[in-house]
Design a protein around this motif. Structure first.
Motif, mmCIF file in Angstrom:
data_model
loop_
_atom_site.group_PDB
_atom_site.id
_atom_site.type_symbol
_atom_site.label_atom_id
_atom_site.label_comp_id
_atom_site.label_asym_id
_atom_site.label_seq_id
_atom_site.Cartn_x
_atom_site.Cartn_y
_atom_site.Cartn_z
ATOM 1 N N PRO A 80 68.555 79.141 44.913
ATOM 2 C CA PRO A 80 67.777 78.420 44.244
ATOM 3 C C PRO A 80 66.302 79.047 44.040
ATOM 4 O O PRO A 80 65.742 79.765 45.032
ATOM 5 C CB PRO A 80 67.536 77.021 44.734
ATOM 6 N N ASN B 2 75.100 76.015 40.179
ATOM 7 C CA ASN B 2 74.723 75.401 41.191
ATOM 8 C C ASN B 2 73.519 74.363 40.712
ATOM 9 O O ASN B 2 72.734 74.025 41.663
ATOM 10 C CB ASN B 2 74.015 76.694 42.021
ATOM 11 N N GLN C 99 70.714 74.784 38.907
ATOM 12 C CA GLN C 99 69.050 75.167 38.855
ATOM 13 C C GLN C 99 68.862 74.897 37.234
ATOM 14 O O GLN C 99 69.501 75.259 36.322
ATOM 15 C CB GLN C 99 69.255 76.835 38.938
ATOM 16 N N THR D 246 70.799 74.248 46.347
ATOM 17 C CA THR D 246 70.236 73.646 45.194
ATOM 18 C C THR D 246 69.002 73.398 45.602
ATOM 19 O O THR D 246 68.938 72.615 46.431
ATOM 20 C CB THR D 246 71.235 72.574 44.330
ATOM 21 N N SER E 258 66.146 70.634 39.460
ATOM 22 C CA SER E 258 67.864 70.277 39.467
ATOM 23 C C SER E 258 67.999 68.805 39.174
ATOM 24 O O SER E 258 66.794 67.934 39.333
ATOM 25 C CB SER E 258 68.372 70.636 40.726
ATOM 26 N N ALA F 166 74.588 69.941 42.712
ATOM 27 C CA ALA F 166 74.114 70.618 43.521
ATOM 28 C C ALA F 166 75.335 71.253 44.410
ATOM 29 O O ALA F 166 76.735 70.907 44.302
ATOM 30 C CB ALA F 166 73.572 69.862 44.734
#
Length: 431
Positions: A186, A217, A219, A358, A365, A369
């Protein structure tokens, strides 16, 4: 004859999910109206933790009673019961005589649906085409733009595979240059991401392909900042909104992009196999349709819907998904799903040997995750969760991202997430 007329009248009414005859009105309107009156004083952040309210929402999904805990809603989300029933009704209607009921009845509901999708997206209905998924929407743009040999397109190795493959095919066939960045997510600093795209730009760069929410993930990318930077240099931007539309509270034009594609069967919970394409109005005419059209250079967005025979029941079922979504509200949904992600991830990150991949800051976010357990590959962890605990997730191994993706939805119960956390504890302790 009277029965036939009555049926046709009822059939016409059923096409409109946006009338007093909608299934949502029949099944949910009264109860949800009372619920809304009771909690209208609460802000979305407060509502995110109101379990009494969300228990009612959960009852609207058959998936809430599934024997398997579904935590891969980032792949495909289940539809609410009302959406399932709508598709079944429309399918039954269509099979009374497909060539009549599909083209003469169901197809007449598309313009109202276009307007409703545009309203949720904060854009002009004349910029919205209804299709089957993000891949179709985005590949329409990727293959539809005129590019010359040597023209450069900037993307990422962490974009969605179908999009990367489409650009690579154009590079192979036409000699365009497809450049890809790789990020160490992240990242909690927008400037790092914006600067990476800025540095990749040359005098030959024509386009940036940008993923709004990275599906691996979760982001959230700084799309507006990147678009502003790109436009200042005369560069267009394509936005992959597969994991953002129907979840994050935004208006499509405010993202600053030129083109946008999304799947409606993710967080909007529309029928499986439904999507949407948005093109800035003045750019429609220069994009070639993916499927042939009578006037391929037309400025009419409908040229991108020339698919021939398709599932009209699925298409019209989108309307009931919009009713369901709008009754909750986008911001309320966003805050609830983010709360669910934080609920399990905050606990999981305290478990020895468990890592969260994450950011848990709200601006970076929302739903998705990533988690890993030391000593296990993503595939091994995913199998453990499924075989021993009946928890369905998604294993990810892409570039430098190796994790199990967990993505709850509004129907997800806190008890389901407690089971996930307990499962991670046991698994981590046994490695």
């Amino acid at each position: 004859m009277d029965n036939r007329r009555a049926f046709l009248k009822k059939a016409g009414a059923l096409v409109s999910a946006f009338s007093a005859h909608s299934l949502f009105q029949e099944l949910h309107a009264a109860t949800w109206s009372e619920l809304e009156e009771r909690y209208r004083h609460l802000e979305p952040l407060e509502m995110a933790q109101n379990e009494d309210y969300w228990a009612v929402i959960q009852q609207g999904y058959s998936a809430s009673a599934s024997p398997v805990i579904i935590l891969n809603n980032g792949g495909v989300s289940p539809s609410p019961i009302v959406v399932q029933q709508a598709v079944e009704r429309f399918n039954t209607m269509a099979n009374q005589g497909p060539s009549y009921y599909m083209w003469k009845i169901l197809d007449q509901g598309r313009e109202n649906l276009r307007a409703a999708l545009a309203q949720l997206g904060g854009c002009d209905p004349e910029e919205v085409a209804i299709n089957r998924n993000s891949t179709e929407a985005l590949v329409t743009i990727i293959y539809g733009l005129d590019l010359q040999k040597g023209d450069e397109v900037i993307g990422s190795t962490q974009d969605y595979p179908n999009m990367m493959q489409a650009w690579k095919q154009r590079a192979m066939r036409e000699g365009i240059v497809y450049k890809q960045l790789t990020f160490d997510f992240p990242i909690e600093n927008d400037d790092i991401i914006v600067e990476a795209y800025r540095k990749a730009i040359t005098s030959k760069t024509k386009l940036i392909h940008l993923t709004h929410v990275v599906n691996w993930n979760g982001q959230i990318m700084p799309v507006r900042k990147i678009c502003d930077m790109a436009h200042a240099q005369g560069i267009e931007v394509i936005i992959d909104g597969a994991h953002s539309y129907g979840l994050l509270d935004f208006k499509i034009p405010d993202l600053g992009g030129d083109y946008f594609g999304t799947s409606l069967h993710k967080y909007l919970s529309a029928p499986i196999g439904s999507g949407m394409l948005w093109i800035k109005k003045e750019k429609i005419g220069k994009v070639w349709p993916l499927v042939c059209a009578g006037d391929p250079k037309s400025g009419d967005i409908r040229k991108f819907e020339n698919l021939g025979t398709r599932s009209f029941p699925i298409e019209q079922g989108i309307g009931e998904a919009l009713n369901f979504h709008n009754a909750i509200g986008t911001k309320r949904k966003e805050e609830r799903v983010r709360y669910l992600k934080d609920y399990w991830a905050q606990k999981a990150k305290e478990i020895p040997g468990v890592h969260i991949h994450t950011s848990l800051k709200p601006e970076f976010s929302c739903a998705l995750a990533g988690v890993s357990v030391e000593g296990l590959t993503p595939g091994e962890l995913e199998r453990e969760l499924m075989l021993k605990y009946k928890i369905h997730t998604s294993p990810i191994s892409v570039e430098n991202i190796h994790l199990v993706r967990v993505s709850p939805h509004v129907y997800t119960k806190l008890s389901d997430l407690d089971r996930l956390v307990e499962a991670l504890k046991k698994i981590a302790s046994q490695v």
